[in-house]
Enzyme design. Structure first.
Site, PDB file in Angstrom:
ATOM      1  N   ASP A  20       7.342   2.629  -3.193  1.00 17.91           N
ATOM      2  CA  ASP A  20       7.309   4.111  -3.032  1.00 17.91           C
ATOM      3  C   ASP A  20       8.822   4.603  -3.206  1.00 17.91           C
ATOM      4  OD1 ASP A  20       7.899   6.904  -2.404  1.00 17.91           O
ATOM      5  OD2 ASP A  20       5.758   7.189  -1.559  1.00 17.91           O
ATOM      6  N   HIS A 127      12.763  17.987   9.143  1.00 18.90           N
ATOM      7  CA  HIS A 127      11.774  18.243   8.418  1.00 18.90           C
ATOM      8  C   HIS A 127      10.187  18.690   8.991  1.00 18.90           C
ATOM      9  CE1 HIS A 127      14.971  18.212   5.120  1.00 18.90           C
ATOM     10  NE2 HIS A 127      14.785  16.951   5.153  1.00 18.90           N
ATOM     11  N   HIS A 166      19.858  18.111   3.500  1.00 11.02           N
ATOM     12  CA  HIS A 166      18.792  18.708   3.197  1.00 11.02           C
ATOM     13  C   HIS A 166      18.485  20.195   4.257  1.00 11.02           C
ATOM     14  CE1 HIS A 166      17.968  14.575   1.671  1.00 11.02           C
ATOM     15  NE2 HIS A 166      17.622  15.422   0.702  1.00 11.02           N
ATOM     16  N   TYR A 297      21.988   8.144   3.460  1.00  7.14           N
ATOM     17  CA  TYR A 297      21.285   6.870   3.019  1.00  7.14           C
ATOM     18  C   TYR A 297      22.294   5.736   2.091  1.00  7.14           C
ATOM     19  CZ  TYR A 297      17.671  10.160   4.311  1.00  7.14           C
ATOM     20  OH  TYR A 297      16.907  10.841   5.056  1.00  7.14           O
TER      21      TYR A 297
HETATM   22  N1  Q9C Z   1      15.685  13.269  -4.909  1.00  4.25           N
HETATM   23  C1  Q9C Z   1      16.118  13.624   5.367  1.00  4.25           C
HETATM   24  O1  Q9C Z   1      17.099  13.315   4.825  1.00  4.25           O
HETATM   25  N2  Q9C Z   1      12.938  13.237  -1.327  1.00  4.25           N
HETATM   26  N3  Q9C Z   1      14.965  13.652   4.693  1.00  4.25           N
HETATM   27  C2  Q9C Z   1      13.757  14.259  -1.988  1.00  4.25           C
HETATM   28  C3  Q9C Z   1      14.837  14.470  -4.169  1.00  4.25           C
HETATM   29  C4  Q9C Z   1      12.781  13.735   0.118  1.00  4.25           C
HETATM   30  C5  Q9C Z   1      15.273  13.471   3.014  1.00  4.25           C
HETATM   31  C6  Q9C Z   1      13.493  13.921  -3.425  1.00  4.25           C
HETATM   32  C7  Q9C Z   1      14.014  13.562   0.939  1.00  4.25           C
HETATM   33  C8  Q9C Z   1      13.759  13.687   2.407  1.00  4.25           C
HETATM   34  C9  Q9C Z   1      15.841  13.684   6.935  1.00  4.25           C
HETATM   35 ZN    ZN Z   2      18.621  14.889   4.590  1.00  9.12          ZN
END
Ligand code: Q9C
Ligand code: ZN
Length: 648
Positions: A20, A127, A166, A297
């Site tokens: 994924d 989230h 985010h 990340y």
């Molecule tokens: N490229 C946190 O940072 N995917 N969650 C987005 C956009 C989900 C992020 C795709 C990202 C979740 C805690």
């Molecule tokens: Zn984030």
């Protein structure tokens, strides 16, 4: 008082079991990379280590509807029901540990076991919603901690700062009608074209019902936001509201996907920026700051940024910010629209929003994020920390002065002939007491310029204050300082023959008139009330200072400075963000031991006392600020609030 680090190895267990591309970035190595770097820097060893426990069903129930345990086969099917979620057999255990870690951290801080701390957790939380996992998040760790702080510790005002890139829509939904939780989030938004694509992530979502004004969204509409943009958002939006709110606790949704190099965020802020953000939050709530990991990340950027955060929680001064401190046009537009949306709900924004400044095009444009992580990341600042963080050089070492054990009372003095040579042009330095004080100050200053001492306090007889400051400035500039910021309170004039070469910025806070005699010579009245004092610091002093980027700061409390102790402490605490904390405070000899003591503790990294509910700035204070901003904004870009250029 200490910093807690809450962790449990089990939280590395949850991982992706199938292909994924969306979920693969949320890897176990995020925790191990951060922890390894903390060890390597000797930071873990300085913390109180707490082993995370699982949150109970009841604790999870503070925020979530019933939770369930599932068999492996059901996990992938269940994952498909949520947005950006991939479950693993260990997910439930990990998520309970992550929520439990936040609870332990809050308990440790609110019982006084530690001053602050960080919970290094997976999965993240912000989230997650009442009955839905979302965006890698299972339980809403920060929201559970906030609800727990209210329920079990009886808190009434909690500030949640979400610096993850985010939008923590989960936290927003859970508390949108709750005035006891002020939720601030900045996030990559791109006019709604970035995940989670929500209308309610925009600046005009400000909460509802009783909670109107207690949701603060700052949407970034371009990628590439950097140090200047982040600091401007704190100075001009978050901190005015936060001081007015007067929180008892600060929770940080500490995601580091807002740092340079992160594939999700595409922003440009360097790891040092998180030291500054942390330090700026530590002036709130008596320094009770609980940070909990969210996203992040890019392993290198994440590890460095975590170190910067922990180091700052431990009280180390923030390393100077790199790069030109000029917020971009898009950031200023976002800050301006968030201020406008919040103005009806916050006194600290109202006076200044009465006449919205015109938006003019033509400011700097964000570069975008295409470039690879810059060399700033490859070469972390290796400058050795000074062996002494804070030294106190009073003329007669004061036994009534209560100091932390690591603050030293300096005995040494500069050589007699040298002191006399520096003193010679000044009549007021002829007296023996003044000479003795000057000798001690010069010795301290040399220790700072040589990098042995980070910050210090010196005293001088009131009659010699101006001359002593003059010598300190010259000595600083001739012995290694490239740019010297002098914040002078009370009856102290800019030394008349100080060169106008841009190497010194003189800011006098006293008297009645606001005046910018040049871009390097600014004078502003000392506001009488706390509200005015705060807008002077956040709206003038710090923007000037962050724009100037000094490598030495002198703050002098001269004759008739009229500053209350808690205001002096706040000023010192915030100036410590400049020049790597290389701040020398000059006091009058007959200042109280309390004032010397509190300044020494604050310069040494202790939180200043809370100011309490603040009064509003007076119309005169606001006028002075607006006038100086109009004068100085073209030169000192961090003063800009919104994309504003004054008319001629
Ligand atoms: N490229 C946190 O940072 N995917 N969650 C987005 C956009 C989900 C992020 C795709 C990202 C979740 C805690
Ligand atoms: Zn984030």
């Amino acid at each position: 008082m200490g910093t807690a680090l809450v962790y449990h190895e089990d939280m590395t267990a949850t991982r992706l079991l199938w292909d994924d591309p969306e979920c693969e970035i949320e890897r176990p190595e995020r925790l191990t990379a951060a922890l390894d770097r903390l060890r390597q820097r000797g930071l873990e060893q300085r913390c109180l280590l707490l082993s995370a426990r699982e949150a109970s069903e009841e604790e999870l129930g503070l925020v979530h509807r019933e939770t369930q345990v599932l068999g492996k086969e059901e996990l992938q099917a269940l994952s498909g029901q949520f947005d950006a979620i991939c479950f693993h057999p260990s997910t439930f255990h990990c998520a309970r540990l992550a929520a439990g870690a936040g609870l332990q951290l809050v308990d440790a801080v609110l019982t006084g076991a530690v001053q602050n701390g960080l919970a290094l957790v997976r999965p993240p939380g912000h989230h997650s919603q009442r009955a839905a996992a979302n965006g890698f998040c299972v339980f809403n760790n920060v929201a559970i901690a906030a609800a727990h702080a209210k329920q079990k510790h009886g808190l009434h005002r909690i500030l949640v700062v979400d610096w993850d890139v985010h939008h923590g829509q989960g936290i927003q939904y859970l508390f949108e009608d709750d005035p006891s939780i002020l939720y601030f989030s900045w996030h990559r938004y791109e006019h709604g074209r970035f995940w989670p694509f929500l209308r309610e992530s925009d600046a005009d979502a400000v909460g509802r019902g009783q909670g109107l004004g207690f949701t603060v969204n700052l949407p970034w509409n371009q990628v590439g936001m950097g140090n200047a943009d982040y600091v401007a958002a704190f100075l001009h939006l978050l901190l005015p509201l936060a001081f007015e709110f007067d929180p008892e606790l600060v929770l940080v949704s500490a995601g580091f996907d807002s740092a340079i190099g992160d594939p999700e965020g595409q922003m440009q802020a360097t790891p040092e920026c998180f030291a500054h953000l942390t330090q700026l939050l530590q002036v709130l709530a008596g320094g009770r700051v609980c940070a909990m990991l969210e996203g992040g990340y890019h392993l290198e950027s994440l590890a460095e940024s975590v170190c910067m955060t922990v180091q700052t929680l431990l009280g180390d001064p923030a390393p100077p910010l790199s790069g030109s401190m000029v917020p971009c046009q898009s950031a200023l537009e976002s800050i301006q629209s968030a201020r406008a949306a919040q103005a009806p709900h916050w006194k600290s924004l109202q006076l200044q929003e009465e006449r919205p400044p015109p938006l003019l095009p033509g400011g700097p444009v964000c570069k975008g994020a295409a470039s690879a992580p810059s060399s700033l990341l490859d070469q972390p600042c290796l400058c050795p920390a000074p062996s002494v963080r804070t030294a106190v050089a009073l003329t007669a070492p004061d036994i009534t002065l209560v100091l932390p054990p690591d603050v030293i009372q300096q005995e040494g003095s500069a050589l007699r002939e040298e002191t006399e040579a520096w003193a010679r042009p000044h009549e007021s330095l002829a007296r023996e007491e003044a000479l003795a004080a000057l000798g001690k100050l010069l010795y301290l200053l040399d220790g700072m310029l040589d990098g042995q001492v980070n910050s210090g306090i010196a005293a001088t007889p009131a009659s010699a204050a101006a001359a002593t400051l003059d010598v300190a400035i010259r000595r600083g500039l001739s012995h290694g300082a490239q740019r010297l910021l002098c914040v002078a309170l009370g009856q102290l004039d800019r030394p008349p023959d100080l060169a106008h070469d841009g190497r010194s910025l003189w800011l006098n806070i006293r008297g009645k008139e606001a005046a910018a005699l040049s871009m390097f010579h600014v004078s502003t009245p000392l506001p009488a009330m706390t509200g005015g004092f705060l807008s002077c610091i956040l709206g003038l002093v710090l923007p000037l200072a962050y724009s100037f980027q000094p490598d030495l700061v002198l703050v002098a409390l001269g004759p008739g400075h009229g500053l209350q102790g808690r205001h002096a402490a706040l000023l010192a605490a915030m100036l410590r963000g400049l020049a790597g904390g290389r701040v020398l405070a000059l006091l009058e000899e007959d200042s109280t031991p309390q004032l010397a003591g509190i300044l020494a503790r604050v310069l040494n990294g202790e939180a200043p006392p809370s100011l309490g509910a603040s009064s509003v700035a007076s119309p005169e204070d606001v006028r002075a600020l607006m006038y100086l901003r109009g004068q100085l904004e073209p030169q000192w870009k961090m003063l800009q609030v919104g994309a504003f250029t004054p008319q001629k």
